[in-house]
Structure formats: C-alpha cells, structure tokens
Design a protein around this motif. Structure first.
Motif, short mmCIF file in Angstrom:
data_model
loop_
_atom_site.label_atom_id
_atom_site.label_comp_id
_atom_site.label_asym_id
_atom_site.label_seq_id
_atom_site.Cartn_x
_atom_site.Cartn_y
_atom_site.Cartn_z
N VAL A 290 0.84 -1.20 0.00
CA VAL A 290 0.00 0.00 0.00
C VAL A 290 0.88 1.25 0.00
O VAL A 290 0.64 2.19 -0.78
N ALA A 291 1.90 1.27 0.85
CA ALA A 291 2.81 2.42 0.90
C ALA A 291 3.55 2.59 -0.43
O ALA A 291 3.70 3.71 -0.92
N ALA A 292 4.00 1.48 -1.01
CA ALA A 292 4.72 1.54 -2.27
C ALA A 292 3.83 2.09 -3.39
O ALA A 292 4.26 2.96 -4.16
N VAL A 293 2.62 1.60 -3.47
CA VAL A 293 1.70 2.10 -4.50
C VAL A 293 1.42 3.59 -4.28
O VAL A 293 1.40 4.37 -5.25
N ALA A 294 1.27 3.99 -3.04
CA ALA A 294 1.01 5.41 -2.75
C ALA A 294 2.17 6.28 -3.21
O ALA A 294 1.96 7.30 -3.90
N VAL A 295 3.42 5.90 -2.88
CA VAL A 295 4.54 6.75 -3.29
C VAL A 295 4.76 6.68 -4.80
O VAL A 295 5.14 7.68 -5.41
N LEU A 296 4.49 5.53 -5.40
CA LEU A 296 4.60 5.45 -6.86
C LEU A 296 3.59 6.36 -7.54
O LEU A 296 3.92 7.05 -8.51
N LEU A 297 2.36 6.39 -7.04
CA LEU A 297 1.33 7.23 -7.64
C LEU A 297 1.65 8.72 -7.48
O LEU A 297 1.47 9.50 -8.43
N VAL A 298 2.12 9.11 -6.32
CA VAL A 298 2.51 10.51 -6.11
C VAL A 298 3.65 10.88 -7.04
O VAL A 298 3.64 11.92 -7.71
N SER A 299 4.65 10.01 -7.09
CA SER A 299 5.79 10.26 -7.97
C SER A 299 5.35 10.36 -9.43
O SER A 299 5.78 11.26 -10.15
N LEU A 300 4.51 9.43 -9.85
CA LEU A 300 4.04 9.46 -11.24
C LEU A 300 3.24 10.72 -11.55
O LEU A 300 3.32 11.24 -12.67
N ALA A 301 2.50 11.24 -10.59
CA ALA A 301 1.77 12.49 -10.82
C ALA A 301 2.76 13.61 -11.14
O ALA A 301 2.58 14.35 -12.12
N PHE A 302 3.83 13.73 -10.35
CA PHE A 302 4.86 14.72 -10.65
C PHE A 302 5.54 14.43 -11.98
O PHE A 302 5.80 15.35 -12.77
N ASP A 303 5.84 13.16 -12.22
CA ASP A 303 6.58 12.79 -13.43
C ASP A 303 5.78 13.05 -14.70
O ASP A 303 6.34 13.56 -15.68
N TYR A 304 4.50 12.70 -14.71
CA TYR A 304 3.69 12.98 -15.90
C TYR A 304 3.62 14.48 -16.17
O TYR A 304 3.74 14.91 -17.32
N VAL A 305 3.43 15.27 -15.13
CA VAL A 305 3.39 16.72 -15.31
C VAL A 305 4.73 17.22 -15.86
O VAL A 305 4.75 18.01 -16.81
N ASP A 306 5.83 16.73 -15.31
CA ASP A 306 7.15 17.16 -15.79
C ASP A 306 7.39 16.78 -17.24
O ASP A 306 7.88 17.59 -18.04
N VAL A 307 7.02 15.57 -17.61
CA VAL A 307 7.24 15.13 -19.00
C VAL A 307 6.37 15.94 -19.96
O VAL A 307 6.85 16.39 -21.01
N ILE A 308 5.13 16.17 -19.60
CA ILE A 308 4.25 16.98 -20.45
C ILE A 308 4.81 18.39 -20.58
O ILE A 308 4.87 18.95 -21.69
N ARG A 309 5.25 18.97 -19.47
CA ARG A 309 5.82 20.33 -19.54
C ARG A 309 7.07 20.33 -20.42
O ARG A 309 7.28 21.28 -21.19
N TRP A 310 7.90 19.30 -20.33
CA TRP A 310 9.10 19.23 -21.17
C TRP A 310 8.71 19.14 -22.65
O TRP A 310 9.30 19.80 -23.49
#
Length: 130
Positions: free
Chosen positions: A104-124
C-alpha cells in the motif's frame, strides 16, 4: 558511470529541501522491496521497476542533464508496475501482513511520484526544458 551518479547527486543537492526529502522517502519505501522480495512477487516486480526506473533516469540524465524529461524514466518503468500492483490488490493481505502494508505504501509513493513525473514530462514536451 560514477561521474554521472556524482553529477546527478550534485544536481539533486541544489534542489529545494522538500524535493530532497521526497526523494529519500521514495527511495526508502521502494528499497524495502529488497527484503519483501523474499516473500512477495509484487516486491520482486517493484524491485525490478526501481532498478529500471533508476537506470532510465541515469540514461536520460546523461543525455539531457537535470531537466523535466527525467520523469520519463519513471513513467516508462512505473506506470505498468502500478497497473500490475493494482490488479493484484485482492492478494495484498494488508490487515494481516507487513508486506501487504508495504505494498500500500509503495503504490502510494509510486502514484505521487508518477503524478509529478507525468506533469514534468508533459511540460518538457511543450517546451519547458528547465
């Protein structure tokens, strides 16, 4: 290769404190996949995702430097990992096992990280190359 790691760590050290803390939390939670990999298949896949994601980041860093495109390493490695983990949620055994709680903790941190990562990739992709 060590020069790339040293340069990457130096760039991370210049980031705001909250980013450094977040990266430590992310790595700490995902590193727990090592001991849990002895008892859970989800942990073995998470460990593979961690290695592939880190390798992708280091490759992208060597090509583009410290920029928003680094999130692509996580997007490619961790999106299928999260989908896989979520499809197995009926077997997590959260109430009865430490491994289940860790998933549960791993999925939570992965989802938070992916939210930042998708935004960063789109901005790039739209030209914000910082």
């Amino acid at each position: 290769m060590m020069d790339v790691f040293a340069a990457f760590n130096a760039d991370v050290a210049t980031q705001p404190q909250w980013i450094q803390v977040w990266l430590n939390v992310l790595v700490g939670v995902l590193a727990l996949s090592i001991p849990f990999s002895f008892v859970r298949v989800e942990a073995r896949w998470t460990l593979l995702g961690l290695v592939v994601g880190a390798g992708g980041i280091m490759f992208l860093y060597s090509q583009f430097g410290y920029s928003r495109i680094l999130g692509l390493g996580h997007v490619v490695a961790w999106t299928p990992l999260v989908v896989y983990l979520l499809t197995r949620r009926s077997s997590w055994q959260v109430a009865s096992t430490w491994a289940g709680k860790w998933i549960v903790a791993a999925v939570a941190v992965l989802l938070v990280s992916l939210a930042f990562d998708y935004v960063d990739v789109i901005r790039w992709l739209v030209g914000d190359r910082a």
